[in-house]
Write a protein that holds these residues in place. Structure first.
Motif, PDB file in Angstrom:
ATOM      1  N   LEU A 291     -60.788 -44.645  -9.754  1.00 46.98           N
ATOM      2  CA  LEU A 291     -62.057 -45.153  -9.234  1.00 46.98           C
ATOM      3  C   LEU A 291     -61.898 -45.564  -7.779  1.00 46.98           C
ATOM      4  N   ARG A 292     -62.812 -45.079  -6.944  1.00 46.11           N
ATOM      5  CA  ARG A 292     -62.808 -45.456  -5.534  1.00 46.11           C
ATOM      6  C   ARG A 292     -64.199 -45.216  -4.967  1.00 46.11           C
ATOM      7  N   PRO A 293     -64.882 -46.274  -4.515  1.00 49.91           N
ATOM      8  CA  PRO A 293     -66.218 -46.068  -3.939  1.00 49.91           C
ATOM      9  C   PRO A 293     -66.143 -45.315  -2.622  1.00 49.91           C
ATOM     10  N   ALA A 294     -67.167 -44.525  -2.363  1.00 48.07           N
ATOM     11  CA  ALA A 294     -67.254 -43.769  -1.111  1.00 48.07           C
ATOM     12  C   ALA A 294     -68.130 -44.541  -0.133  1.00 48.07           C
ATOM     13  N   ILE A 295     -67.590 -44.895   1.030  1.00 51.52           N
ATOM     14  CA  ILE A 295     -68.300 -45.691   2.023  1.00 51.52           C
ATOM     15  C   ILE A 295     -68.820 -44.783   3.132  1.00 51.52           C
ATOM     16  N   HIS A 296     -70.102 -44.922   3.431  1.00 56.06           N
ATOM     17  CA  HIS A 296     -70.702 -44.148   4.524  1.00 56.06           C
ATOM     18  C   HIS A 296     -70.469 -44.826   5.868  1.00 56.06           C
ATOM     19  N   GLN A 297     -70.879 -46.090   5.989  1.00 52.43           N
ATOM     20  CA  GLN A 297     -70.778 -46.796   7.260  1.00 52.43           C
ATOM     21  C   GLN A 297     -70.803 -48.296   7.008  1.00 52.43           C
ATOM     22  N   VAL A 298     -70.129 -49.028   7.887  1.00 48.37           N
ATOM     23  CA  VAL A 298     -70.090 -50.482   7.799  1.00 48.37           C
ATOM     24  C   VAL A 298     -70.832 -51.069   8.997  1.00 48.37           C
ATOM     25  N   PHE A 299     -71.807 -51.936   8.721  1.00 50.96           N
ATOM     26  CA  PHE A 299     -72.606 -52.591   9.754  1.00 50.96           C
ATOM     27  C   PHE A 299     -72.227 -54.065   9.826  1.00 50.96           C
ATOM     28  N   THR A 300     -72.709 -54.749  10.861  1.00 49.51           N
ATOM     29  CA  THR A 300     -72.560 -56.192  10.963  1.00 49.51           C
ATOM     30  C   THR A 300     -73.834 -56.863  10.459  1.00 49.51           C
ATOM     31  N   LEU A 301     -73.768 -58.165  10.233  1.00 51.69           N
ATOM     32  CA  LEU A 301     -74.931 -58.898   9.736  1.00 51.69           C
ATOM     33  C   LEU A 301     -76.090 -58.812  10.730  1.00 51.69           C
ATOM     34  N   ASP A 302     -75.794 -58.804  12.011  1.00 52.89           N
ATOM     35  CA  ASP A 302     -76.860 -58.706  13.010  1.00 52.89           C
ATOM     36  C   ASP A 302     -77.569 -57.352  12.966  1.00 52.89           C
ATOM     37  N   ASP A 303     -76.918 -56.349  12.380  1.00 50.90           N
ATOM     38  CA  ASP A 303     -77.487 -55.002  12.311  1.00 50.90           C
ATOM     39  C   ASP A 303     -77.982 -54.657  10.906  1.00 50.90           C
ATOM     40  N   VAL A 304     -78.336 -55.675  10.115  1.00 49.50           N
ATOM     41  CA  VAL A 304     -78.745 -55.424   8.736  1.00 49.50           C
ATOM     42  C   VAL A 304     -80.004 -54.567   8.669  1.00 49.50           C
ATOM     43  N   ALA A 305     -80.926 -54.716   9.627  1.00 51.37           N
ATOM     44  CA  ALA A 305     -82.137 -53.895   9.621  1.00 51.37           C
ATOM     45  C   ALA A 305     -81.783 -52.423   9.824  1.00 51.37           C
ATOM     46  N   GLU A 306     -80.819 -52.151  10.693  1.00 51.12           N
ATOM     47  CA  GLU A 306     -80.402 -50.761  10.918  1.00 51.12           C
ATOM     48  C   GLU A 306     -79.742 -50.191   9.672  1.00 51.12           C
ATOM     49  N   ALA A 307     -79.014 -51.013   8.938  1.00 58.39           N
ATOM     50  CA  ALA A 307     -78.419 -50.561   7.683  1.00 58.39           C
ATOM     51  C   ALA A 307     -79.505 -50.124   6.701  1.00 58.39           C
ATOM     52  N   HIS A 308     -80.603 -50.882   6.625  1.00 57.77           N
ATOM     53  CA  HIS A 308     -81.718 -50.507   5.756  1.00 57.77           C
ATOM     54  C   HIS A 308     -82.386 -49.225   6.239  1.00 57.77           C
ATOM     55  N   ARG A 309     -82.494 -49.041   7.550  1.00 55.90           N
ATOM     56  CA  ARG A 309     -83.083 -47.798   8.068  1.00 55.90           C
ATOM     57  C   ARG A 309     -82.229 -46.598   7.682  1.00 55.90           C
ATOM     58  N   HIS A 310     -80.910 -46.752   7.707  1.00 56.82           N
ATOM     59  CA  HIS A 310     -80.019 -45.676   7.283  1.00 56.82           C
ATOM     60  C   HIS A 310     -80.273 -45.313   5.825  1.00 56.82           C
ATOM     61  N   LEU A 311     -80.449 -46.339   4.992  1.00 57.94           N
ATOM     62  CA  LEU A 311     -80.701 -46.088   3.576  1.00 57.94           C
ATOM     63  C   LEU A 311     -82.020 -45.354   3.394  1.00 57.94           C
ATOM     64  N   GLU A 312     -83.064 -45.794   4.072  1.00 53.54           N
ATOM     65  CA  GLU A 312     -84.387 -45.199   3.899  1.00 53.54           C
ATOM     66  C   GLU A 312     -84.433 -43.756   4.387  1.00 53.54           C
ATOM     67  N   LYS A 313     -83.700 -43.448   5.445  1.00 47.44           N
ATOM     68  CA  LYS A 313     -83.710 -42.102   6.005  1.00 47.44           C
ATOM     69  C   LYS A 313     -82.754 -41.158   5.280  1.00 47.44           C
ATOM     70  N   GLY A 314     -81.984 -41.687   4.333  1.00 50.40           N
ATOM     71  CA  GLY A 314     -81.032 -40.856   3.619  1.00 50.40           C
ATOM     72  C   GLY A 314     -79.831 -40.451   4.442  1.00 50.40           C
ATOM     73  N   LEU A 315     -79.548 -41.191   5.507  1.00 51.21           N
ATOM     74  CA  LEU A 315     -78.441 -40.834   6.388  1.00 51.21           C
ATOM     75  C   LEU A 315     -77.080 -41.094   5.748  1.00 51.21           C
ATOM     76  N   HIS A 316     -77.070 -41.838   4.630  1.00 49.03           N
ATOM     77  CA  HIS A 316     -75.809 -42.180   3.986  1.00 49.03           C
ATOM     78  C   HIS A 316     -75.290 -41.077   3.072  1.00 49.03           C
ATOM     79  N   ALA A 317     -76.099 -40.055   2.820  1.00 49.76           N
ATOM     80  CA  ALA A 317     -75.681 -38.905   2.009  1.00 49.76           C
ATOM     81  C   ALA A 317     -75.114 -39.316   0.661  1.00 49.76           C
ATOM     82  N   GLY A 318     -75.688 -40.358   0.061  1.00 45.90           N
ATOM     83  CA  GLY A 318     -75.259 -40.783  -1.254  1.00 45.90           C
ATOM     84  C   GLY A 318     -74.105 -41.759  -1.262  1.00 45.90           C
ATOM     85  N   LYS A 319     -73.432 -41.945  -0.128  1.00 45.68           N
ATOM     86  CA  LYS A 319     -72.329 -42.911  -0.064  1.00 45.68           C
ATOM     87  C   LYS A 319     -72.887 -44.302   0.208  1.00 45.68           C
TER      88      LYS A 319
END
Length: 325
Positions: A291-319
């Protein structure tokens, strides 16, 4: 003072903002955890947008059902944990009040487990929701056994990837379903034994199983496509519906020969007895390298809104998308 992400109205990622709040002392039976990182999940997006299955009281709502950190303080009556212990949050049912998008949170001591050795902080933050959902659906609900053919939809997503790895760990045969043939090699590398990338899912599965059909189907999509998945299962097989990626209504099954189970992960993650089984199985999977999770990208707390935008746009490709605190 410690920082926490809150939102006062429903909307896009821009409604989230970081505020400072005093730390809260844990009540009897609770622990306070200093959060090191949390993962961004579709449920977080639904809560923020006002589409959550459960009501979210405004203003000053919080987010986050997944995270990892270290025990910072113990309430009275807590045994088996010490300050400084690295832990994973296993359930935050009241995420709108004390979610993991924060530097600190308090929760019942029964809702944390030791962090498995061998996981980085970002991996630990992204580990539990996907793995516990897949384990609960396949092992606890469907009774997956070695040799079972297990058909997994949305296989590129976090739960789908975890399901393939858990099936492989137990000796079952994971068959991944994808709408994108270009992901075949990626899914095979992620743990799939076979990949179905054709509209004729039932026909492909019959071919792969010598005409028998899948013993277990993990439906992470629902909607009208579930009918095809029922046809891909063997008579007497089990379909576990554990996701909501298709918002369209799911028609009632036309084939009574297949058992259909509706699954919600909180059914198990709020049960300390099942959580102990989950933790033992999943920790063993990490130790064995299964078992090993696949990580797409790591953001900082100040960039939490950008992390949500990545999720909504599907930029994480399932990771998984992770925010370090």
């Amino acid at each position: 003072m410690p920082r926490v992400v809150v939102f006062d109205e429903f909307g896009g990622p821009e409604v989230m903002h970081v505020v400072e709040e005093p730390v809260i002392e844990p009540a009897a039976g609770e622990v306070r955890v200093r959060i090191e990182a949390f993962a961004v999940n579709p449920l977080d997006q639904m809560m923020r947008a006002g589409n959550s299955p459960a009501p979210v009281p405004l203003p000053h709502a919080r987010l986050g059902v997944e995270g990892t950190g270290v025990v910072d303080a113990l309430g009275s009556g807590v045994a088996g944990l010490s300050v400084g212990d690295p832990v994973i949050l296993v359930a935050v049912p009241d995420a709108s009040a004390r979610g993991s998008y924060a530097e600190y949170t308090t929760l019942p001591a029964s809702q944390v487990i030791p962090r498995p050795a061998g996981l980085s902080v970002p991996e630990a933050a992204a580990f539990w929701v996907a793995c516990s959902t897949a384990y609960g659906a396949l092992v606890e609900k469907a009774g997956m056994r070695p040799g079972d053919h297990v058909l997994i939809t949305a296989a590129s997503g976090g739960v789908g990837r975890a399901a393939m790895q858990i099936a492989g760990q137990i000796g079952a045969v994971p068959i991944a379903v994808t709408r994108q043939p270009s992901r075949r090699d990626e899914l095979l590398a992620a743990g799939a034994a076979e990949v179905v990338a054709t509209p004729d899912v039932a026909g492909a599965v019959r071919s792969l199983t010598g005409g028998a059909g899948a013993d277990i189907v993990l439906d992470l999509v629902r909607g009208p496509g579930q009918q095809e998945l029922v046809q891909a299962a063997r008579p007497g097989g089990t379909l576990v519906a554990a996701g909501f990626l298709d918002p369209r209504p799911t028609p009632p099954p036309a084939d009574a020969a297949v058992t259909i189970i509706d699954y919600r992960s909180f059914e198990h993650t709020l049960d300390p007895v099942v959580v102990r089984r989950m933790a033992a199985f999943l920790t063993a999977g990490v130790r064995l390298g299964a078992l090993r999770p696949a990580i797409h990208q790591v953001f900082t707390l100040d960039d939490v809104a950008e992390a949500h935008r990545h999720l909504e746009k599907g930029l994480h490709a399932g990771k998984k998308i992770v925010v370090e605190v």
